[in-house]
Design a protein around this motif. Sequence first.
Motif, PDB file in Angstrom:
ATOM      1  N   ALA A   1      14.664 -23.274 -18.301  1.00 44.86           N
ATOM      2  CA  ALA A   1      13.353 -23.923 -18.404  1.00 44.86           C
ATOM      3  C   ALA A   1      12.270 -23.210 -17.611  1.00 44.86           C
ATOM      4  O   ALA A   1      11.185 -23.764 -17.417  1.00 44.86           O
ATOM      5  N   LEU A   2      12.548 -21.998 -17.152  1.00 47.34           N
ATOM      6  CA  LEU A   2      11.527 -21.257 -16.412  1.00 47.34           C
ATOM      7  C   LEU A   2      10.591 -20.594 -17.419  1.00 47.34           C
ATOM      8  O   LEU A   2      11.010 -19.758 -18.214  1.00 47.34           O
ATOM      9  N   ALA A   3       9.346 -20.993 -17.402  1.00 47.62           N
ATOM     10  CA  ALA A   3       8.377 -20.496 -18.381  1.00 47.62           C
ATOM     11  C   ALA A   3       8.190 -18.988 -18.239  1.00 47.62           C
ATOM     12  O   ALA A   3       8.137 -18.472 -17.118  1.00 47.62           O
ATOM     13  N   PRO A   4       8.108 -18.261 -19.364  1.00 49.39           N
ATOM     14  CA  PRO A   4       7.923 -16.800 -19.305  1.00 49.39           C
ATOM     15  C   PRO A   4       6.738 -16.386 -18.444  1.00 49.39           C
ATOM     16  O   PRO A   4       6.804 -15.396 -17.724  1.00 49.39           O
ATOM     17  N   ALA A   5       5.673 -17.164 -18.490  1.00 51.35           N
ATOM     18  CA  ALA A   5       4.482 -16.815 -17.714  1.00 51.35           C
ATOM     19  C   ALA A   5       4.730 -16.913 -16.213  1.00 51.35           C
ATOM     20  O   ALA A   5       4.034 -16.292 -15.419  1.00 51.35           O
ATOM     21  N   ASP A   6       5.734 -17.715 -15.815  1.00 51.59           N
ATOM     22  CA  ASP A   6       6.014 -17.905 -14.390  1.00 51.59           C
ATOM     23  C   ASP A   6       7.109 -16.974 -13.867  1.00 51.59           C
ATOM     24  O   ASP A   6       7.295 -16.872 -12.651  1.00 51.59           O
ATOM     25  N   ARG A   7       7.840 -16.346 -14.752  1.00 58.98           N
ATOM     26  CA  ARG A   7       9.005 -15.569 -14.332  1.00 58.98           C
ATOM     27  C   ARG A   7       8.634 -14.451 -13.366  1.00 58.98           C
ATOM     28  O   ARG A   7       9.308 -14.238 -12.354  1.00 58.98           O
ATOM     29  N   LEU A   8       7.592 -13.723 -13.677  1.00 69.88           N
ATOM     30  CA  LEU A   8       7.231 -12.578 -12.854  1.00 69.88           C
ATOM     31  C   LEU A   8       6.893 -12.999 -11.427  1.00 69.88           C
ATOM     32  O   LEU A   8       7.250 -12.321 -10.464  1.00 69.88           O
ATOM     33  N   GLU A   9       6.258 -14.155 -11.282  1.00 74.70           N
ATOM     34  CA  GLU A   9       5.830 -14.600  -9.954  1.00 74.70           C
ATOM     35  C   GLU A   9       6.922 -15.359  -9.205  1.00 74.70           C
ATOM     36  O   GLU A   9       7.022 -15.283  -7.985  1.00 74.70           O
ATOM     37  N   LEU A  10       7.772 -16.089  -9.938  1.00 78.48           N
ATOM     38  CA  LEU A  10       8.729 -16.982  -9.288  1.00 78.48           C
ATOM     39  C   LEU A  10      10.128 -16.392  -9.104  1.00 78.48           C
ATOM     40  O   LEU A  10      10.890 -16.875  -8.271  1.00 78.48           O
ATOM     41  N   THR A  11      10.474 -15.360  -9.870  1.00 85.43           N
ATOM     42  CA  THR A  11      11.827 -14.817  -9.773  1.00 85.43           C
ATOM     43  C   THR A  11      12.185 -14.336  -8.366  1.00 85.43           C
ATOM     44  O   THR A  11      13.310 -14.547  -7.915  1.00 85.43           O
ATOM     45  N   PRO A  12      11.278 -13.671  -7.619  1.00 83.67           N
ATOM     46  CA  PRO A  12      11.651 -13.269  -6.255  1.00 83.67           C
ATOM     47  C   PRO A  12      12.091 -14.441  -5.382  1.00 83.67           C
ATOM     48  O   PRO A  12      12.994 -14.294  -4.552  1.00 83.67           O
ATOM     49  N   ALA A  13      11.472 -15.608  -5.564  1.00 85.15           N
ATOM     50  CA  ALA A  13      11.882 -16.787  -4.800  1.00 85.15           C
ATOM     51  C   ALA A  13      13.288 -17.210  -5.188  1.00 85.15           C
ATOM     52  O   ALA A  13      14.089 -17.615  -4.332  1.00 85.15           O
ATOM     53  N   ALA A  14      13.603 -17.098  -6.480  1.00 88.40           N
ATOM     54  CA  ALA A  14      14.945 -17.444  -6.935  1.00 88.40           C
ATOM     55  C   ALA A  14      15.970 -16.468  -6.386  1.00 88.40           C
ATOM     56  O   ALA A  14      17.079 -16.865  -6.014  1.00 88.40           O
ATOM     57  N   VAL A  15      15.623 -15.204  -6.319  1.00 92.07           N
ATOM     58  CA  VAL A  15      16.535 -14.193  -5.768  1.00 92.07           C
ATOM     59  C   VAL A  15      16.862 -14.517  -4.314  1.00 92.07           C
ATOM     60  O   VAL A  15      18.012 -14.438  -3.879  1.00 92.07           O
ATOM     61  N   ALA A  16      15.836 -14.896  -3.554  1.00 95.50           N
ATOM     62  CA  ALA A  16      16.038 -15.211  -2.138  1.00 95.50           C
ATOM     63  C   ALA A  16      16.964 -16.404  -1.953  1.00 95.50           C
ATOM     64  O   ALA A  16      17.645 -16.504  -0.928  1.00 95.50           O
ATOM     65  N   ALA A  17      17.007 -17.295  -2.933  1.00 98.28           N
ATOM     66  CA  ALA A  17      17.844 -18.492  -2.822  1.00 98.28           C
ATOM     67  C   ALA A  17      19.165 -18.357  -3.577  1.00 98.28           C
ATOM     68  O   ALA A  17      19.942 -19.322  -3.631  1.00 98.28           O
TER      69      ALA A  17
END
Length: 282
Positions: free
Chosen positions: A136-152
């Motif tokens: 459910a992660l919107a394509p428009a948000d992936r570029l900005e939010l993925t680093p936060a997901a990597v950290a977690a």
Amino acid sequence: MKRVVLLALAVTLACSGRTSLERRADTDVGGGRWSEAFAAYRTAAGRQSDGRVLNKLGGAALRVGNLPEAAAAYGRMGREDPSRRDESADGLEMVARAADRAGDTTALRAAIEGLRDVAPSRPVGRYVLALEARGALAPADRLELTPAAVAAAPDGDTADSLLLQYAAMLRGANHCEHASRIYQAVAMRSTLRERAAEAGRAQQDCALLVGQARLEAGAPADALAWLEQAIKADSASRSGVTALEAMATALTALGDTVGGTLVQAVAERYKSALPDSGGAKP
């Protein structure tokens, strides 16, 4: 969560300046009539911009399970009343946890957006991971939010998988220089042979693209550093041959005609061994 919501509401009930509508909602809370309280707080919040009322609305919305409304109320409270940003962020985190448990991705996205707005230092990686896990992660948000997901990420394999996705997005957005470094890191650290090989091939392609761009921009010296990376990965591959040819051009542009000629000769040798050239790879 129920105790936290009740405590927050009990504290705010003591505040002065309440309207009759707000007082009626407060009475409904005291009597356990949460649906009536929620409706009244929502009406009151629509009539006046008050962080106290919005806090009560957010708590009541949480209590009745209207998570999108709770996220909106807590987010609005933090934006309109900077003195309540910590309360706003706490409320949004409660919404995010509840939305994660309920599988409500709409409310979870709203809570993440609210946290990024009112408390950008608060970590949201675990909630981004929850969206990613549900697709459910919107394509428009992936570029900005993925680093936060990597950290977690809970383990290295999950982190590497997310990093490859992130690098691919960067590459698609013409940020190949950054993507190349990420691919290189995954190739070096991944314990999965297939993933390491995939990252290595992608890193070579990105390094080649950056090198070619530098060459076209009239910076042959800068191009050489990137082309060397592409060649080092696999000089006999198609990308490696293309990098060798570009390196020959860069060397010639820098005045090293002998070096350029020698590199071009190597490129021709490897090129003749490529599968569609009619020769055999040495």
